[in-house]
Design an enzyme around this catalytic site. Structure first.
Site, PDB file in Angstrom:
ATOM      1  CB  ILE A  31      -0.943  -0.039   1.229  1.00 44.35           C
ATOM      2  CG1 ILE A  31      -2.178   0.810   1.001  1.00 44.35           C
ATOM      3  CG2 ILE A  31      -0.223   0.351   2.507  1.00 44.35           C
ATOM      4  CD1 ILE A  31      -3.273   0.572   2.035  1.00 44.35           C
ATOM      5  CG  ASN A  87      11.748  -5.590   7.290  1.00 45.66           C
ATOM      6  OD1 ASN A  87      12.927  -5.567   6.974  1.00 45.66           O
ATOM      7  ND2 ASN A  87      10.836  -4.821   6.706  1.00 45.66           N
ATOM      8  CG  HIS A 100       5.447  -9.252   5.177  1.00 46.31           C
ATOM      9  ND1 HIS A 100       5.112  -9.288   6.519  1.00 46.31           N
ATOM     10  CD2 HIS A 100       6.134  -8.102   5.007  1.00 46.31           C
ATOM     11  CE1 HIS A 100       5.577  -8.206   7.111  1.00 46.31           C
ATOM     12  NE2 HIS A 100       6.213  -7.467   6.212  1.00 46.31           N
TER      13      HIS A 100
HETATM   14  P1  AMP Z   1       7.101  -4.737   7.501  1.00 51.70           P
HETATM   15  O1  AMP Z   1       7.713  -3.491   8.061  1.00 51.70           O
HETATM   16  O2  AMP Z   1       8.122  -5.657   6.893  1.00 51.70           O
HETATM   17  O3  AMP Z   1       6.218  -5.450   8.502  1.00 51.70           O
HETATM   18  O4  AMP Z   1       6.213  -4.265   6.284  1.00 51.70           O
HETATM   19  C1  AMP Z   1       4.823  -4.205   6.317  1.00 51.70           C
HETATM   20  C2  AMP Z   1       4.386  -3.657   4.988  1.00 51.70           C
HETATM   21  O5  AMP Z   1       2.986  -3.828   4.861  1.00 51.70           O
HETATM   22  C3  AMP Z   1       4.651  -2.152   4.793  1.00 51.70           C
HETATM   23  O6  AMP Z   1       5.484  -1.969   3.655  1.00 51.70           O
HETATM   24  C4  AMP Z   1       3.261  -1.558   4.594  1.00 51.70           C
HETATM   25  O7  AMP Z   1       3.251  -0.511   3.653  1.00 51.70           O
HETATM   26  C5  AMP Z   1       2.471  -2.765   4.122  1.00 51.70           C
HETATM   27  N1  AMP Z   1       1.037  -2.723   4.378  1.00 51.70           N
HETATM   28  C6  AMP Z   1       0.416  -2.438   5.544  1.00 51.70           C
HETATM   29  N2  AMP Z   1      -0.911  -2.528   5.408  1.00 51.70           N
HETATM   30  C7  AMP Z   1      -1.138  -2.896   4.119  1.00 51.70           C
HETATM   31  C8  AMP Z   1      -2.311  -3.139   3.346  1.00 51.70           C
HETATM   32  N3  AMP Z   1      -3.546  -3.052   3.892  1.00 51.70           N
HETATM   33  N4  AMP Z   1      -2.173  -3.495   2.055  1.00 51.70           N
HETATM   34  C9  AMP Z   1      -0.941  -3.579   1.496  1.00 51.70           C
HETATM   35  N5  AMP Z   1       0.199  -3.369   2.168  1.00 51.70           N
HETATM   36  C10 AMP Z   1       0.108  -3.015   3.457  1.00 51.70           C
END
Ligand code: AMP
Length: 115
Positions: A31, A87, A100
């Site tokens: 997002i 991460n 992820h």
């Molecule tokens: P992390 O810091 O590795 O946990 O990354 C989490 C990622 O999830 C971030 O890059 C956010 O921008 C992404 N994110 C959070 N909510 C959503 C969502 N609803 N749809 C798509 N990506 C998301």
């Protein structure tokens, strides 16, 4: 385990731009993209962090990497290259506690910094 936004995306309770799905893996666009291609590849089962991956889930993790490989090819970034990032926990700046892979590419990336 606390419910995450990714669990809601898996159940289609939250919208997402899904680019790949099979019976075990889902992938959708981040997002808040950090590059022209920024896709998150997740397992459909809830695994909070890399620390929580079990030996019996080795094939699932391999499927996530192969899904990322396939998406990179479909996005046209395979040859130029890309980055896969996971991460973990606080020092790794993990925000969403559902495992992820970040697939990031489509431009020249900077070297990974320590900070
Ligand atoms: P992390 O810091 O590795 O946990 O990354 C989490 C990622 O999830 C971030 O890059 C956010 O921008 C992404 N994110 C959070 N909510 C959503 C969502 N609803 N749809 C798509 N990506 C998301």
């Amino acid at each position: 385990m606390t419910e995450t936004v990714f669990a809601k995306i898996i159940r289609r309770e939250l919208p997402a731009d899904i680019v790949y799905e099979d019976d075990q893996v889902l992938a959708f666009r981040d997002i808040n993209p950090q590059a022209p291609t920024h896709v998150l590849v997740i397992p459909k089962v809830e695994i909070a962090t890399v620390n929580d991956i079990q030996p019996g889930q080795a094939e699932l993790v391999g499927r996530m990497v192969l899904a990322a490989q396939r998406i990179a090819a479909e996005e046209g970034i395979a040859e130029d290259g890309y980055r896969l990032v996971v991460n973990c926990n606080r020092h790794g700046c993990q925000e969403v506690y559902h495992l992820h892979l970040h697939l990031i590419g489509g431009r020249q990336l900077r070297g990974i910094s320590a900070g």
